[in-house]
Design a protein around this motif. Structure first.
Motif, PDB file in Angstrom:
ATOM      1  N   ASP A  15     -16.809 -21.122   8.382  1.00 29.59           N
ATOM      2  CA  ASP A  15     -17.479 -21.562   7.154  1.00 29.59           C
ATOM      3  C   ASP A  15     -18.744 -22.372   7.434  1.00 29.59           C
ATOM      4  N   VAL A  16     -19.089 -22.507   8.714  1.00 23.16           N
ATOM      5  CA  VAL A  16     -20.232 -23.359   9.071  1.00 23.16           C
ATOM      6  C   VAL A  16     -21.483 -22.499   9.302  1.00 23.16           C
ATOM      7  N   VAL A  17     -22.592 -22.976   8.770  1.00 20.35           N
ATOM      8  CA  VAL A  17     -23.901 -22.366   9.039  1.00 20.35           C
ATOM      9  C   VAL A  17     -24.734 -23.442   9.746  1.00 20.35           C
ATOM     10  N   ILE A  18     -25.494 -23.026  10.760  1.00 19.58           N
ATOM     11  CA  ILE A  18     -26.386 -23.961  11.463  1.00 19.58           C
ATOM     12  C   ILE A  18     -27.820 -23.651  11.035  1.00 19.58           C
ATOM     13  N   ALA A  19     -28.624 -24.688  10.850  1.00 22.65           N
ATOM     14  CA  ALA A  19     -30.055 -24.458  10.600  1.00 22.65           C
ATOM     15  C   ALA A  19     -30.844 -25.186  11.680  1.00 22.65           C
ATOM     16  N   TYR A  20     -31.555 -24.411  12.502  1.00 21.47           N
ATOM     17  CA  TYR A  20     -32.449 -25.017  13.501  1.00 21.47           C
ATOM     18  C   TYR A  20     -33.796 -25.259  12.822  1.00 21.47           C
ATOM     19  N   GLU A  21     -34.146 -26.525  12.686  1.00 15.22           N
ATOM     20  CA  GLU A  21     -35.388 -26.876  12.012  1.00 15.22           C
ATOM     21  C   GLU A  21     -36.186 -27.856  12.883  1.00 15.22           C
ATOM     22  N   PRO A  22     -37.118 -27.342  13.690  1.00 14.58           N
ATOM     23  CA  PRO A  22     -37.951 -28.267  14.467  1.00 14.58           C
ATOM     24  C   PRO A  22     -38.698 -29.188  13.502  1.00 14.58           C
ATOM     25  N   VAL A  23     -38.541 -30.495  13.717  1.00 13.20           N
ATOM     26  CA  VAL A  23     -39.066 -31.462  12.739  1.00 13.20           C
ATOM     27  C   VAL A  23     -40.572 -31.305  12.571  1.00 13.20           C
ATOM     28  N   TRP A  24     -41.258 -30.958  13.656  1.00 14.12           N
ATOM     29  CA  TRP A  24     -42.714 -30.812  13.607  1.00 14.12           C
ATOM     30  C   TRP A  24     -43.162 -29.611  12.782  1.00 14.12           C
ATOM     31  N   ALA A  25     -42.229 -28.760  12.424  1.00 11.62           N
ATOM     32  CA  ALA A  25     -42.601 -27.578  11.648  1.00 11.62           C
ATOM     33  C   ALA A  25     -42.234 -27.709  10.168  1.00 11.62           C
ATOM     34  N   ILE A  26     -41.536 -28.791   9.806  1.00 11.99           N
ATOM     35  CA  ILE A  26     -41.063 -28.924   8.424  1.00 11.99           C
ATOM     36  C   ILE A  26     -42.166 -29.486   7.539  1.00 11.99           C
ATOM     37  N   GLY A  27     -42.563 -28.681   6.560  1.00 16.22           N
ATOM     38  CA  GLY A  27     -43.551 -29.124   5.574  1.00 16.22           C
ATOM     39  C   GLY A  27     -44.942 -29.323   6.158  1.00 16.22           C
ATOM     40  N   THR A  28     -45.179 -28.846   7.374  1.00 13.27           N
ATOM     41  CA  THR A  28     -46.468 -29.089   8.030  1.00 13.27           C
ATOM     42  C   THR A  28     -47.351 -27.847   8.033  1.00 13.27           C
ATOM     43  N   GLY A  29     -46.769 -26.710   7.711  1.00 10.21           N
ATOM     44  CA  GLY A  29     -47.523 -25.462   7.814  1.00 10.21           C
ATOM     45  C   GLY A  29     -47.509 -24.902   9.228  1.00 10.21           C
TER      46      GLY A  29
END
Ligand code: PEP
Length: 252
Positions: A161-175
């Protein structure tokens, strides 16, 4: 095979009326679209109203956070059970904005994971390195710490039931998006960690989403990578046209 998932994190945006307008537009355009798991995460105050607009569609509801207690003296917090009651199937946990702005730790995030699963909800666990960590060659250590901390004490059965999201912080909301290769490298590393912590079957079956400035112009390349099973999307999930294009990605 892993069913792709495209999840929209609406963050701190939209009144109830605006949220209902967007979810109604999505419902009309994606009414019969079953190939991808489609998830939207409005703010708490919009959850029940949005749940009504997406009823009888394939679109699923997520909350952006929860508190790891069922009920009690926790002023201002919302429990997984209450989110389920409001119509949620998923909860985003450990988003980097919460890690950074609210100083959420891996052990607190782990408590949320456990309580979310106990309530019968599916957590989307967010992990990712900052730019400084990447430049200092600490990325793999950071990802390993966040995966091991976030998933501590979970069973292989719960992992379904687990989903992982890899989100490099430098790419979030930065374009700035990770390149297809950078994202694939991180996803493949994360899958390896899951194999070490659980089993090969768990590693193969767990969906790992990419997040960080995913847009109609880059989704197709990302989704063509072997270990990228979907996207967690902020900015581009706020416009129906863009989000629908992401859901209808075409592997490049
Ligand atoms: C997010 O908030 O999880 C995110 C990935 O945001 P954005 O798509 O705007 O970078």
């Amino acid at each position: 095979m892993r069913k792709p998932m495209i999840a929209g994190n609406w963050k701190l945006n939209k009144t109830i009326a605006e949220a209902c307008e967007l979810s109604s537009d999505l419902s009309k355009c994606l009414a019969n679209f079953e190939e991808v798991d489609i998830v939207i995460a409005p703010v708490f105050t919009s959850l029940t109203a949005v749940a009504a607009t997406i009823k009888n569609t394939p679109i699923k509801l997520a909350a952006q956070n929860c508190y790891p207690e069922e009920s009690g003296a926790f002023t201002g917090e919302v429990s997984p059970l209450m989110l389920k009651d409001a119509g949620c199937e998923y909860v985003i946990i450990g988003h980097s904005e919460r890690r950074q702005l609210l100083e959420e730790t891996d052990s607190f995030i782990n408590q949320k994971m456990i309580k979310t699963l106990e309530a019968g909800l599916k957590p989307i666990l967010c992990i990712g390195e900052t730019l400084q960590e990447r430049e200092n060659d600490e990325m793999l250590n950071v990802l390993a710490t966040q995966i091991k901390g976030g998933l501590a004490n979970l069973s292989a059965t719960q992992m379904s039931d687990v989903v992982i999201a890899y989100e490099p912080v430098w790419a979030i909301g930065t374009g700035k998006t990770a390149t297809d290769e950078q994202a694939q490298e991180a996803h493949s590393f994360i899958r390896g960690l899951l194999q070490g912590m659980f089993t090969q079957e768990v590693a193969f079956a767990t969906r790992i989403l990419y997040g960080g400035s995913v847009k109609p112009t880059n989704v197709d390349g990302l989704m063509a990578q072997a270990d990228i099973d979907g996207a967690l999307v902020g900015g581009a999930s706020l416009k129906a046209e863009d989000f629908i294009r992401l859901v209808r990605f075409e592997k490049a």
